[in-house]
Design a protein around this motif. Sequence first.
Motif, mmCIF file in Angstrom:
data_model
loop_
_atom_site.group_PDB
_atom_site.id
_atom_site.type_symbol
_atom_site.label_atom_id
_atom_site.label_comp_id
_atom_site.label_asym_id
_atom_site.label_seq_id
_atom_site.Cartn_x
_atom_site.Cartn_y
_atom_site.Cartn_z
ATOM 1 N N VAL A 1 0.842 -1.205 0.000
ATOM 2 C CA VAL A 1 0.000 0.000 0.000
ATOM 3 C C VAL A 1 0.873 1.250 0.000
ATOM 4 O O VAL A 1 0.632 2.187 -0.765
ATOM 5 C CB VAL A 1 -0.964 0.001 1.202
ATOM 6 N N MET A 2 1.905 1.280 0.848
ATOM 7 C CA MET A 2 2.784 2.452 0.909
ATOM 8 C C MET A 2 3.487 2.686 -0.426
ATOM 9 O O MET A 2 3.599 3.829 -0.881
ATOM 10 C CB MET A 2 3.801 2.297 2.040
ATOM 11 N N GLN A 3 3.943 1.629 -1.069
ATOM 12 C CA GLN A 3 4.611 1.773 -2.371
ATOM 13 C C GLN A 3 3.636 2.311 -3.413
ATOM 14 O O GLN A 3 3.984 3.183 -4.208
ATOM 15 C CB GLN A 3 5.207 0.442 -2.821
ATOM 16 N N ALA A 4 2.415 1.812 -3.416
ATOM 17 C CA ALA A 4 1.412 2.283 -4.374
ATOM 18 C C ALA A 4 1.073 3.754 -4.127
ATOM 19 O O ALA A 4 0.916 4.527 -5.084
ATOM 20 C CB ALA A 4 0.153 1.419 -4.284
ATOM 21 N N LEU A 5 0.972 4.150 -2.870
ATOM 22 C CA LEU A 5 0.716 5.563 -2.550
ATOM 23 C C LEU A 5 1.866 6.440 -3.032
ATOM 24 O O LEU A 5 1.650 7.502 -3.611
ATOM 25 C CB LEU A 5 0.486 5.745 -1.050
ATOM 26 N N ARG A 6 3.099 5.997 -2.812
ATOM 27 C CA ARG A 6 4.266 6.757 -3.280
ATOM 28 C C ARG A 6 4.262 6.885 -4.800
ATOM 29 O O ARG A 6 4.563 7.939 -5.338
ATOM 30 C CB ARG A 6 5.564 6.101 -2.803
ATOM 31 N N THR A 7 3.916 5.815 -5.488
ATOM 32 C CA THR A 7 3.849 5.831 -6.950
ATOM 33 C C THR A 7 2.840 6.869 -7.440
ATOM 34 O O THR A 7 3.054 7.520 -8.466
ATOM 35 C CB THR A 7 3.475 4.435 -7.484
ATOM 36 N N ASN B 1 -4.884 -1.982 -3.111
ATOM 37 C CA ASN B 1 -3.630 -2.627 -2.717
ATOM 38 C C ASN B 1 -3.646 -3.204 -1.308
ATOM 39 O O ASN B 1 -2.753 -3.954 -0.946
ATOM 40 C CB ASN B 1 -2.480 -1.628 -2.845
ATOM 41 N N GLY B 2 -4.658 -2.849 -0.522
ATOM 42 C CA GLY B 2 -4.701 -3.282 0.875
ATOM 43 C C GLY B 2 -5.552 -4.493 1.130
ATOM 44 O O GLY B 2 -5.530 -5.055 2.226
ATOM 45 N N GLU C 1 3.636 10.803 -0.797
ATOM 46 C CA GLU C 1 4.847 10.322 -0.137
ATOM 47 C C GLU C 1 4.894 10.607 1.357
ATOM 48 O O GLU C 1 5.633 9.970 2.086
ATOM 49 C CB GLU C 1 6.069 10.929 -0.824
ATOM 50 N N SER C 2 4.124 11.584 1.821
ATOM 51 C CA SER C 2 4.173 11.960 3.235
ATOM 52 C C SER C 2 3.042 11.271 3.986
ATOM 53 O O SER C 2 1.874 11.619 3.821
ATOM 54 C CB SER C 2 4.038 13.478 3.389
#
Length: 111
Positions: free
Chosen positions: A16-22, A79-80, A26-27
């Motif tokens: 999930v964090m990687q998909a959000l960054r993509t 993604n979660g 990022e914060s």
Amino acid sequence: MREVKAFIREKRANEVMQALRTEGFESLTVSEAEGTGRYTQRKDSPSLRFPLAHSKMSKLEIVCRKEDVPKIVQVIHQNGGKGEKGEGLIYVSEVLEIYKVRTGELSKEDI
């Protein structure tokens, strides 16, 4: 401004964090969480720290613009989870003010 808070299974947090960054988000804040709910599974076990908790989760918190909420929720949802019970919850709250720790001043740039 809004705060999106998601409780998701630990094993899905990195994805999930990687998909959000993509997607350009990022914060965010990530922390370990434990909780209870109606869902239980045989491999869930009582917590050593909290006798009533049985589900280890990750908590994601993101403060964002109102218009970014639907995209963030979509990314977390896609993604979660895998369509199973007990995969978590997403909350959206209004953020009324943001203050800078360094100066104590109300932040005008973020609202």
